[in-house]
Design a protein around this motif. Sequence first.
Motif, short mmCIF file in Angstrom:
data_model
loop_
_atom_site.label_atom_id
_atom_site.label_comp_id
_atom_site.label_asym_id
_atom_site.label_seq_id
_atom_site.Cartn_x
_atom_site.Cartn_y
_atom_site.Cartn_z
N LEU A 190 0.94 -1.22 0.03
CA LEU A 190 0.10 0.03 0.07
C LEU A 190 0.77 1.30 0.13
CD1 LEU A 190 -2.61 1.54 0.41
CD2 LEU A 190 -2.40 1.09 2.95
N LEU A 191 2.05 1.16 1.03
CA LEU A 191 2.58 2.42 0.79
C LEU A 191 3.57 2.83 -0.41
CD1 LEU A 191 3.77 1.84 4.59
CD2 LEU A 191 2.53 3.61 3.86
N LYS A 192 3.89 1.77 -0.85
CA LYS A 192 4.71 1.77 -2.24
C LYS A 192 3.82 2.23 -3.43
CE LYS A 192 7.94 -1.76 -2.56
NZ LYS A 192 8.31 -2.86 -2.60
N ALA A 193 2.72 1.94 -3.32
CA ALA A 193 1.62 2.06 -4.19
C ALA A 193 1.35 3.91 -4.41
CB ALA A 193 0.51 1.51 -4.35
N ALA A 194 1.67 4.52 -3.25
CA ALA A 194 1.39 5.76 -3.09
C ALA A 194 2.14 6.69 -3.40
CB ALA A 194 0.76 6.01 -1.38
N ARG A 195 1.89 7.83 -4.02
CA ARG A 195 2.68 8.99 -4.35
C ARG A 195 3.44 9.51 -3.25
NH1 ARG A 195 -1.38 10.52 -8.02
NH2 ARG A 195 -2.04 12.45 -6.45
N ALA A 196 2.68 9.69 -1.88
CA ALA A 196 3.04 10.00 -0.69
C ALA A 196 3.10 9.25 0.25
CB ALA A 196 2.64 11.46 -0.78
N PRO A 197 3.87 8.28 0.60
CA PRO A 197 3.58 7.32 1.69
C PRO A 197 3.94 7.94 2.91
CG PRO A 197 5.50 6.90 0.59
CD PRO A 197 5.05 7.90 -0.17
N VAL A 198 3.30 7.84 4.02
CA VAL A 198 3.47 8.24 5.42
C VAL A 198 3.28 7.33 6.42
CG1 VAL A 198 3.16 9.90 7.11
CG2 VAL A 198 2.46 10.43 4.77
N VAL A 199 4.47 6.75 7.11
CA VAL A 199 4.69 5.81 8.13
C VAL A 199 4.34 6.29 9.26
CG1 VAL A 199 6.20 4.15 9.27
CG2 VAL A 199 6.38 4.64 6.91
N VAL A 200 3.57 5.94 10.09
CA VAL A 200 2.82 6.55 11.54
C VAL A 200 2.92 5.32 12.44
CG1 VAL A 200 1.58 8.39 10.54
CG2 VAL A 200 0.67 6.33 10.89
N ASN A 201 3.52 5.82 13.60
CA ASN A 201 3.61 4.86 14.81
C ASN A 201 4.21 3.52 14.45
OD1 ASN A 201 1.86 6.90 15.90
ND2 ASN A 201 0.08 6.07 15.20
N PRO A 202 5.36 3.61 13.87
CA PRO A 202 5.84 2.14 13.54
C PRO A 202 6.51 1.62 14.68
CG PRO A 202 7.25 3.82 12.98
CD PRO A 202 6.08 4.39 13.49
N LYS A 203 6.62 0.30 14.99
CA LYS A 203 7.53 -0.37 15.71
C LYS A 203 9.14 0.05 15.60
CE LYS A 203 4.72 -4.42 16.38
NZ LYS A 203 4.80 -5.86 16.16
N ALA A 204 9.70 0.18 16.81
CA ALA A 204 11.13 0.60 16.65
C ALA A 204 11.76 -0.18 15.56
CB ALA A 204 11.84 0.77 17.92
N GLY A 205 11.63 -1.58 15.75
CA GLY A 205 12.65 -2.31 14.80
C GLY A 205 11.95 -2.30 13.40
N ALA A 206 11.22 -1.60 13.07
CA ALA A 206 10.66 -1.63 11.65
C ALA A 206 10.98 -0.49 11.02
CB ALA A 206 9.21 -1.47 11.39
N VAL A 207 11.62 0.41 11.59
CA VAL A 207 11.89 1.68 10.98
C VAL A 207 13.10 1.73 9.97
CG1 VAL A 207 12.99 4.17 11.70
CG2 VAL A 207 11.16 3.14 13.11
N GLU A 208 14.21 1.06 10.19
CA GLU A 208 15.23 1.02 9.20
C GLU A 208 14.71 0.24 7.81
OE1 GLU A 208 17.91 2.42 8.92
OE2 GLU A 208 17.50 3.36 10.86
N ALA A 209 13.59 -0.93 8.24
CA ALA A 209 13.17 -1.58 6.93
C ALA A 209 12.28 -0.56 6.11
CB ALA A 209 12.34 -2.56 7.44
#
Length: 274
Positions: free
Chosen positions: A229-248
């Motif tokens: 979903l995020l890769k399909a968006a022109r403007a992806p926004v990550v919100v409230n991720p787990k700390a271990g997922a940020v680098e990914a």
Amino acid sequence: MAHADAGVAEARPAGAGTDPAVAAEAASPIPPQVEGVPPPEARDAPLVVFDFDHTLYNGDSGGHLFAWLIRRRLWRTALALLLTPLLGPLLAYLPTRRHAVSAYVWIGTVGLHRRRDLDALIDAYVAAHAGEIQRRLLPVALEVLHGHRQRGDNVLIATGAPPRLARAILGFVAHEDVPVIGTVVGPRLGGLGALRHCHAEEKMRMIREAGYTAQIATAYSDSRADLPLLKAARAPVVVNPKAGAVEAFRRVLPPGTPILNWGCPGRSGRGAAS
């Protein structure tokens, strides 16, 4: 409830034009379930998609619902406890998660045979727990959602929970009338089960099959499972991720993709409380 008389749309056109980057997918024999429809004036507007759990809602809304359904009867609780050593590990892995989710749905609903019976229980659950649910909704997230609606954007919630649940929460508790696509639940072995899990790549397929074929302008999610979903968006926004997922997220998404915290305790992102 604000949505009580709203129909359930299946494969209803809701976006203008087709994103040429989307490859043709064979339609599932189980159509996507959408609660609510966008207002006519939003049909040609930018398409904005929000995940629900840990994005707008602090927690696992479906898990909270089905835990309540299971706790209604002692025998349901006993059955869930008996099966959890088997089902718990299945929840931890993406390829098997849908099987575990479906099993817990079945434990909470065995004896029910129609989706509308579950819908009535969802409405009762939301009404009875409105105060607790209100505290779990993230005010910053609701402000962003409301801002998109005020600008006339075509806003869709796409969730792994049953769509009736997210729509009931947003309509009854937050007073936001927004279309929701989610996991399809139907009859299974004397109860109800998840027939089609709105998750990962399947979430994107269900969005497209439901008629939301325009390119996604903005997408919001906390989860690596929502990378399609995020890769399909022109403007992806990550919100409230787990700390271990940020680098990914940083490795896979475009440079400069915002990684925010909207007030979700225990989660990472810019703006997280100390």
